[in-house]
Design an enzyme around this catalytic site. Structure first.
Site, PDB file in Angstrom:
ATOM      1  N   GLU A  13      -4.764  -5.159  10.555  1.00 22.77           N
ATOM      2  CA  GLU A  13      -3.888  -4.538  10.359  1.00 22.77           C
ATOM      3  C   GLU A  13      -4.329  -3.196  12.558  1.00 22.77           C
ATOM      4  OE1 GLU A  13      -1.993  -2.589   6.440  1.00 22.77           O
ATOM      5  OE2 GLU A  13      -3.969  -1.868   7.087  1.00 22.77           O
ATOM      6  N   GLY A  26       2.893   2.496  10.563  1.00 19.27           N
ATOM      7  CA  GLY A  26       3.325   3.401  10.499  1.00 19.27           C
ATOM      8  C   GLY A  26       4.833   3.706  11.999  1.00 19.27           C
ATOM      9  N   LYS A  54       0.311   3.970  -0.228  1.00 16.18           N
ATOM     10  CA  LYS A  54      -0.700   5.359   0.044  1.00 16.18           C
ATOM     11  C   LYS A  54      -0.460   6.674  -0.679  1.00 16.18           C
ATOM     12  CE  LYS A  54      -0.226   3.123   4.575  1.00 16.18           C
ATOM     13  NZ  LYS A  54       0.207   3.278   6.373  1.00 16.18           N
ATOM     14  N   HIS A 102      -9.362   0.730   4.923  1.00 14.03           N
ATOM     15  CA  HIS A 102      -8.176   0.916   5.855  1.00 14.03           C
ATOM     16  C   HIS A 102      -8.305   2.043   6.689  1.00 14.03           C
ATOM     17  CE1 HIS A 102      -4.099   2.225   6.436  1.00 14.03           C
ATOM     18  NE2 HIS A 102      -4.096   1.232   6.216  1.00 14.03           N
ATOM     19  N   SER A 132       3.406  -1.856  10.305  1.00 14.87           N
ATOM     20  CA  SER A 132       5.251  -2.419  10.249  1.00 14.87           C
ATOM     21  C   SER A 132       5.284  -3.292  10.080  1.00 14.87           C
ATOM     22  CB  SER A 132       5.620  -1.878  12.114  1.00 14.87           C
ATOM     23  OG  SER A 132       5.410  -0.513  11.959  1.00 14.87           O
ATOM     24  N   GLU A 134      -6.992   4.272   7.813  1.00 18.01           N
ATOM     25  CA  GLU A 134      -6.619   5.595   7.882  1.00 18.01           C
ATOM     26  C   GLU A 134      -8.108   6.674   7.110  1.00 18.01           C
ATOM     27  OE1 GLU A 134      -3.243   5.371   5.986  1.00 18.01           O
ATOM     28  OE2 GLU A 134      -1.722   4.723   7.397  1.00 18.01           O
ATOM     29  N   ASN A 140       1.183  -1.328  -0.096  1.00 16.71           N
ATOM     30  CA  ASN A 140      -0.059  -0.266  -0.189  1.00 16.71           C
ATOM     31  C   ASN A 140       0.514   0.870  -0.367  1.00 16.71           C
ATOM     32  OD1 ASN A 140      -1.857   1.871   0.281  1.00 16.71           O
ATOM     33  ND2 ASN A 140      -2.482   1.456   2.412  1.00 16.71           N
TER      34      ASN A 140
HETATM   35  P1  13P Z   1       3.316   0.323   7.643  1.00 17.02           P
HETATM   36  O1  13P Z   1       3.956  -0.840   6.716  1.00 17.02           O
HETATM   37  O2  13P Z   1       3.826   1.730   7.117  1.00 17.02           O
HETATM   38  O3  13P Z   1       3.194   0.134   9.069  1.00 17.02           O
HETATM   39  O4  13P Z   1       1.749   0.372   6.995  1.00 17.02           O
HETATM   40  C1  13P Z   1       0.643  -0.654   7.331  1.00 17.02           C
HETATM   41  C2  13P Z   1      -0.682  -0.232   6.408  1.00 17.02           C
HETATM   42  O5  13P Z   1      -0.852   0.958   6.997  1.00 17.02           O
HETATM   43  C3  13P Z   1      -1.047  -0.993   4.998  1.00 17.02           C
HETATM   44  O6  13P Z   1      -1.879  -0.527   4.875  1.00 17.02           O
END
Ligand code: 13P
Length: 258
Positions: free
Chosen positions: A169, A175, A11, A97, A215, A99, A9
């Site tokens: 997740e 992150g 982002k 997601h 992560s 976010e 992803n």
């Molecule tokens: P990170 O791998 O940067 O922690 O992000 C995970 C994520 O949100 C994937 O959709």
């Protein structure tokens, strides 16, 4: 045997030239035969879907979007429809997601509509669930995940699951560099599989790929992917480096059949 999946992803990263470069670096690394048994998916921002799909053509890499509108067409300024992402080469879309839930107020009602819109248009869904740190510390992880799944997946048919995967997740691991331990992740993955079999008839969960996200890095991927109910990873930051992302794919290739 369940499909192993490593999905990236990206982002809100990468202009079109940057996306093309990153996708090219990855496809070159995957060029060698035999093709990986792991399904490799990359999800660039919508502006780069077309360019990345061109690069991925003929390679082992599939392309996905990060989001779609719940409606198929109309006066929805700023939205990108499922037909648009499909036309730009996406075979998958991430939905729900954390976010999107947090910053864009996506409710179960919206998520449910988006899942149905994607499936109706033959776009496969990477559906995300997960708890916040506060919820975990209050021992609410399973209540939260159960609640998300009950409402987000409302009125879906068991056959829809063939075109879906679930990504667990934990929000506190996204992150942050804090990964769930393989045991913590396995515990929730196995719980998710149980919920799927409770919601849908016919024990479909044994065939459903459940990915872990939060992560994931080359250094921790193998331990996570070795868990019996972890079939893959949804990778954020580490997917922006082709060499590192390739190492995560190699970790998936290495772990045994499930
Ligand atoms: P990170 O791998 O940067 O922690 O992000 C995970 C994520 O949100 C994937 O959709």
């Amino acid at each position: 045997m369940r499909q192993k999946v490593i999905a990236g992803n990206w982002k809100m990263h990468c202009t079109i030239p940057e996306a093309r470069r990153l996708a090219t670096q990855l496809t070159k690394r995957l060029d060698k035969k035999p093709a990986p048994k792991t399904r490799v998916i990359i999800c660039p921002p919508s502006t780069a879907l077309s360019a990345v799909s061109e690069v991925a053509k003929g390679s082992a890499v599939y392309v996905g979007a990060q989001n779609i509108a719940w409606e198929e067409e109309g006066a929805f300024t700023g939205e990108v429809s499922v037909k648009m992402i499909k036309n730009a080469g996406a075979k998958y879309t991430i939905i729900a997601h954390s976010e999107r839930r947090k910053y864009f107020n996506e409710t179960s009602n919206i998520i449910n509509k988006k899942i149905k819109t994607a499936l109706r248009n033959k776009v496969k869904v990477i559906y995300c669930v997960g708890e916040t740190l506060d919820e975990r510390q209050n021992n609410l992880t399973k209540d939260i995940v159960l609640n998300q799944m009950e409402w987000d997946l409302k009125d879906l048919e068991v056959t829809d699951l063939k075109n879906m995967m679930i990504a667990y997740e934990p929000v506190w691991a996204i992150g942050t560099g804090k990964t769930a331990t393989p045991e913590q992740a396995q515990d929730v993955h196995s719980f998710i599989r149980d919920i799927v079999d409770t919601i849908f008839k016919g024990s479909p969960a044994s065939k459903l790929s459940i990915l872990y996200g939060g992560s994931v890095k080359p250094g921790n991927a193998e331990d996570l992917l070795s868990q019996p109910d972890i079939d893959g990873a949804l990778v954020g930051g580490a997917a922006l480096d082709a060499a590192g992302f390739h190492k995560i794919i190699q970790a998936s290739e290495k772990v045994g059949k499930k």
